[in-house]
Scaffold this motif. Structure first.
Motif, short mmCIF file in Angstrom:
data_model
loop_
_atom_site.label_atom_id
_atom_site.label_comp_id
_atom_site.label_asym_id
_atom_site.label_seq_id
_atom_site.Cartn_x
_atom_site.Cartn_y
_atom_site.Cartn_z
N SER A 475 0.83 -1.21 0.00
CA SER A 475 0.00 0.00 0.00
C SER A 475 0.86 1.25 0.00
N LYS A 476 1.94 1.23 0.77
CA LYS A 476 2.86 2.37 0.80
C LYS A 476 3.52 2.57 -0.57
N ALA A 477 3.92 1.44 -1.17
CA ALA A 477 4.56 1.52 -2.49
C ALA A 477 3.58 2.05 -3.54
N GLN A 478 2.32 1.59 -3.48
CA GLN A 478 1.32 2.05 -4.44
C GLN A 478 1.02 3.54 -4.26
N ALA A 479 1.00 3.97 -3.01
CA ALA A 479 0.75 5.39 -2.74
C ALA A 479 1.88 6.24 -3.31
N PHE A 480 3.12 5.78 -3.15
CA PHE A 480 4.27 6.49 -3.70
C PHE A 480 4.16 6.56 -5.22
N LEU A 481 3.83 5.41 -5.84
CA LEU A 481 3.72 5.35 -7.30
C LEU A 481 2.59 6.25 -7.80
N GLY A 482 1.49 6.32 -7.04
CA GLY A 482 0.36 7.14 -7.45
C GLY A 482 0.68 8.62 -7.46
N ASN A 483 1.61 9.06 -6.63
CA ASN A 483 1.97 10.48 -6.55
C ASN A 483 3.19 10.83 -7.40
N LEU A 484 3.72 9.83 -8.11
CA LEU A 484 4.99 10.00 -8.81
C LEU A 484 4.80 10.60 -10.20
N THR A 485 5.68 11.55 -10.53
CA THR A 485 5.77 12.08 -11.89
C THR A 485 7.23 12.01 -12.32
N LYS A 486 7.50 12.33 -13.57
CA LYS A 486 8.88 12.28 -14.06
C LYS A 486 9.78 13.28 -13.34
N ASP A 487 9.16 14.30 -12.75
CA ASP A 487 9.96 15.40 -12.19
C ASP A 487 10.08 15.37 -10.67
N ASN A 488 9.33 14.50 -9.98
CA ASN A 488 9.32 14.61 -8.51
C ASN A 488 9.86 13.38 -7.79
N PHE A 489 10.57 12.48 -8.49
CA PHE A 489 11.06 11.25 -7.86
C PHE A 489 11.92 11.58 -6.64
N ASP A 490 12.89 12.47 -6.82
CA ASP A 490 13.81 12.81 -5.72
C ASP A 490 13.07 13.46 -4.56
N ASP A 491 12.21 14.43 -4.87
CA ASP A 491 11.50 15.16 -3.81
C ASP A 491 10.55 14.24 -3.05
N LEU A 492 9.88 13.37 -3.77
CA LEU A 492 8.92 12.47 -3.12
C LEU A 492 9.63 11.46 -2.22
N ALA A 493 10.77 10.97 -2.70
CA ALA A 493 11.54 10.03 -1.88
C ALA A 493 12.03 10.71 -0.60
N LYS A 494 12.48 11.94 -0.74
CA LYS A 494 12.96 12.68 0.43
C LYS A 494 11.81 12.96 1.40
N LYS A 495 10.66 13.32 0.85
CA LYS A 495 9.50 13.62 1.69
C LYS A 495 9.06 12.41 2.50
N ASP A 496 9.11 11.22 1.87
CA ASP A 496 8.68 9.99 2.55
C ASP A 496 9.79 9.34 3.36
N GLY A 497 10.96 9.97 3.41
CA GLY A 497 12.06 9.44 4.21
C GLY A 497 12.66 8.17 3.62
N LEU A 498 12.61 8.04 2.31
CA LEU A 498 13.12 6.84 1.64
C LEU A 498 14.54 7.07 1.14
N VAL A 499 15.35 6.05 1.23
CA VAL A 499 16.74 6.13 0.75
C VAL A 499 16.80 5.62 -0.68
N LYS A 500 17.27 6.46 -1.57
CA LYS A 500 17.42 6.03 -2.96
C LYS A 500 18.68 5.17 -3.10
N LYS A 501 18.55 4.09 -3.86
CA LYS A 501 19.69 3.23 -4.14
C LYS A 501 19.83 3.07 -5.65
#
Length: 704
Positions: A475-501
């Motif tokens: 559910s968390k992953a789907q919520a992230f995907l639902g809010n994702l655009t080509k331009d906000n990957f970095d900002d959304l990951a930072k907002k949700d406290g996710l570490v990009k790898k």
């Protein structure tokens, strides 16, 4: 029938690599749906070489053959995805090699005639492939009796006997191998080393230079003090473009992961499930049936000594009474119960010999057991010996050549059924045992030592995430995907406290990368996506839900500047620093007569160096400096050099003298040594040259 059975078994395991022995020297050692076309390819093709298609079905069969061969040689029943991926790559290389060499061989009209084929099979010096399959295991020499017996039986075999087709394929492989050998010999005959080559090589390895130098290190200028321009990068790239040749397409993606591994609640629930069956396990009178019904892992019960059991129960079971149940305990990713079925004192080691019969070759298990019984009676009556019967009947040729002798072995070295028979039997006893390898007629020759062994039944249940745990992560992953655009990957990951790898430079057949396992679906997506695209669904490689974004495409061929820009930054930076340091060094050289005067002007020290050779251009205390050392060997003695821009700094030097190398005592020997090295490298170089020339298209990333 023994030799025929042996060959049926052996030939069934031969990997059908058309190029054969000759190409194994330079092919990397072995070593696994879409309805539309890709790059003019078809879903039925994995690639093409100069227009010749490589069919998916043919490729898959060869992958399976190579995989089976690997399992046979390694003794592994299953292999991990990384091994499969490596075998797939090796098979692809073999297929490219096969197609390219077949084309070159046809151009030259290289053939292998009937007489030559016969000579390879049964002539004075048989082909290596014949020797490998018909060799005496003790001497390593061809067993002509075995070969002749096989050929005789082959001639009278029925036309539909599978061994005839297998033999035909084997001979075809041998012929193709000989053609490849001939082709390579033709090319290598054009390679030679002359006396001047030998003399130059000897000089490069033996002539010594003594010199003094001063240097200005690039590290003396902070990177922050240097501004690099697009022209700086472009200039370096154009001068070194051929260094950026990419042999296959690679892609890189970044991702965020949502943990779906088992929670504490999941762990407690699985432990409780296992605990509930403990009373029934204690009361069970048929432990084999109980394990078969309740355990995830169906393993046979075998006697084991101290050190062979799971460390969690090793000491406990060796000190327990029959019927004792321990657990639940956690081990190897599962909660388990262990029950002591039996304990006894047993030999530490056994010496045995056997004759192994194949039910497939003997016409079924009943006939095989009957034959084993007949052989047993011949031995017990004294009419025949093991030394006489084993070579003629056993498909285990390694032990057959020694009268069936298996040597002395400890517990854990043989398959369970065989081990049970020899460790629980008596010295001198002859038994008939059936295992996954066939029917064994085995004699226990000796038993040594005595230790306590235990037979333990284990019921296990793997710890897996519950549907609740998985649903929450998904559910968390789907919520992230639902809010994702080509331009906000970095900002959304930072907002949700996710570490990009990152998963960098992933090839089209990768099964793991970037800390993720089982990523085949994710890789298929990456090789269809464009740079900047993100996944249109949530992927599940293991205990994580993953959403990724494609960040780089490295096409096959010369990589563009924007792809290698970061990679070449350090070299471009050094060139820019050299532009600042070289005028400073040239100013110090102006008017100076000695290297000491140059050092004084630069407020630095002179470094003396002894005995450097051209073939190993390393400056002691510094690094490898090809330009610097190369310039020295072309410099007069006692003459102050110009400024030399090296790899680590800018240098000036003066040669104090050379220790000249004398001519080699035996120039012919020097030529021979160089020729041998040239020939060793030539086969791989020939293949690479042909590959570079060929138009190879690889569709595997999209059809596998």
């Amino acid at each position: 029938m023994g030799i025929m059975g042996f060959l049926r078994e052996r030939f069934g395991k031969i990997v059908a690599i058309t190029i054969g022995v000759a190409l194994s020297l330079f092919i990397i050692t072995e070593v696994v749906q879409y309805g539309k076309s890709y790059f003019n390819g078809s879903a039925n093709d994995v690639g093409e070489v100069d227009g010749q298609k490589i069919k998916k079905d043919d490729y898959d069969k060869k992958v399976d053959q190579n995989l089976a061969n690997f399992k046979q040689r390694s003794g592994q029943a299953s292999v991990d995805p990384q091994i499969v991926s490596a075998i797939q790559k090796n098979t692809w290389n073999q297929e490219i090699t096969r197609v390219i060499l077949e084309r070159e061989i046809d151009k030259l009209g290289v053939v292998v005639g009937v007489d030559e084929t016969q000579d390879m099979i049964s002539g004075p010096t048989p082909n290596q492939m014949i020797l490998q399959n018909f060799a005496n295991q003790q001497t390593g020499q061809l067993d002509r009796a075995a070969l002749n017996e096989f050929l005789g039986k082959l001639r009278v075999a029925k036309s539909d006997d599978p061994i005839k087709n297998t033999w035909s394929n084997f001979v075809t492989q041998m012929i193709e191998s000989r053609k490849a050998e001939k082709y390579l010999a033709i090319v290598k005959n054009g390679l030679y080393v002359n006396s001047l080559d030998a003399q130059d090589d000897y000089t490069a390895k033996n002539k010594l230079v003594n010199f003094k130098y001063v240097g200005l290190d690039y590290a003396s200028i902070p990177d922050a003090k240097v501004t690099l321009t697009d022209d700086d990068y472009k200039s370096y790239y154009e001068d070194h473009k051929n260094q950026f040749k990419n042999p296959e397409e690679l892609r890189s993606f970044e991702y965020v992961a949502f943990d779906a591994s088992p929670s504490k609640e999941d762990s407690a629930a699985v432990k409780e499930q296992v605990a509930k069956i403990l009373p029934d396990f204690k009361a069970s009178t048929d432990d084999s049936l109980f394990v078969a019904v309740n355990a995830e892992t169906k393993a046979p019960f075998t006697y084991q000594k101290k050190g062979q059991l799971d460390p969690k129960i090793d000491s406990i079971m060796l000190g327990a009474s029959k019927g004792f149940v321990y657990g639940p305990y956690f081990s190897g990713g599962s909660y388990k119960l262990a029950k002591l079925v039996d304990s006894r004192f047993s030999p530490d080691s056994v010496k045995a010999r056997h004759i192994l019969l194949s039910p497939q070759a003997e016409g079924g298990l009943p006939k095989t057991l009957a034959k084993a019984d007949s052989l047993k009676k011949l031995i017990q009556s004294g009419k025949k010996t093991w030394a006489e019967l084993a070579p003629l009947n056993s498909i285990d040729k390694q032990s057959a050549a020694k009268g069936g002798d298996l040597g002395t072995f400890a517990r854990g070295q043989m398959v369970p059924a065989f081990e049970e028979a020899v460790f629980n039997g008596s010295k001198g006893e002859i038994k008939i045992v059936t295992s996954q390898y066939g029917v064994h007629l085995v004699e226990i020759e000796d038993q040594k030592g005595s230790s306590k062994v235990v037979k333990v039944a284990v019921v296990d249940k793997p710890l897996e995430a519950s549907s609740k745990t998985k649903s929450a992560a998904y559910s968390k992953a789907q919520a992230f995907l639902g809010n994702l655009t080509k331009d906000n990957f970095d900002d959304l990951a930072k907002k949700d406290g996710l570490v990009k790898k990152n998963a960098d430079d992933v090839d089209g057949l990768a099964s793991a990368g970037g800390g993720l396992d089982n990523i085949r679906d994710l890789v298929r997506w990456a090789f269809k996506a464009d740079k900047g695209d993100f996944t249109d669904q949530v992927y599940e490689p293991g205990n994580e839900y993953v959403i990724a974004r494609l960040i780089q495409i490295k096409p096959k061929g010369i990589l563009p500047l924007d792809v290698v820009k970061k990679q070449i930054q350090a070299q471009v930076m050094n060139i820019a620093k050299a532009k600042q340091l070289t005028p400073k060094l040239e100013s110090a050289l102006n008017g100076a007569n000695t290297i000491e005067q140059v050092a004084q002007k630069l407020n630095t020290q002179v470094t003396p160096v002894q005995n450097v050779v051209f073939a190993n251009p390393v400056v002691p205390g510094s690094s490898q400096e090809n330009k610097l050392v190369g310039a020295m060997f072309g410099s007069p003695v006692n003459k102050l050099s110009k400024a030399i821009e090296g790899d680590k700094g800018v240098y000036a030097f003066v040669v104090e003298g050379f220790t000249s190398s004398t001519a080699p005592a035996d120039i012919a020997r020097q030529k021979d040594q160089m020729s041998q090295m040239l020939m060793q490298k030539s086969e791989s170089a020939i293949l690479e040259a042909l590959k570079d020339k060929a138009n190879v298209k690889d569709y595997r990333a999209k059809v596998l």
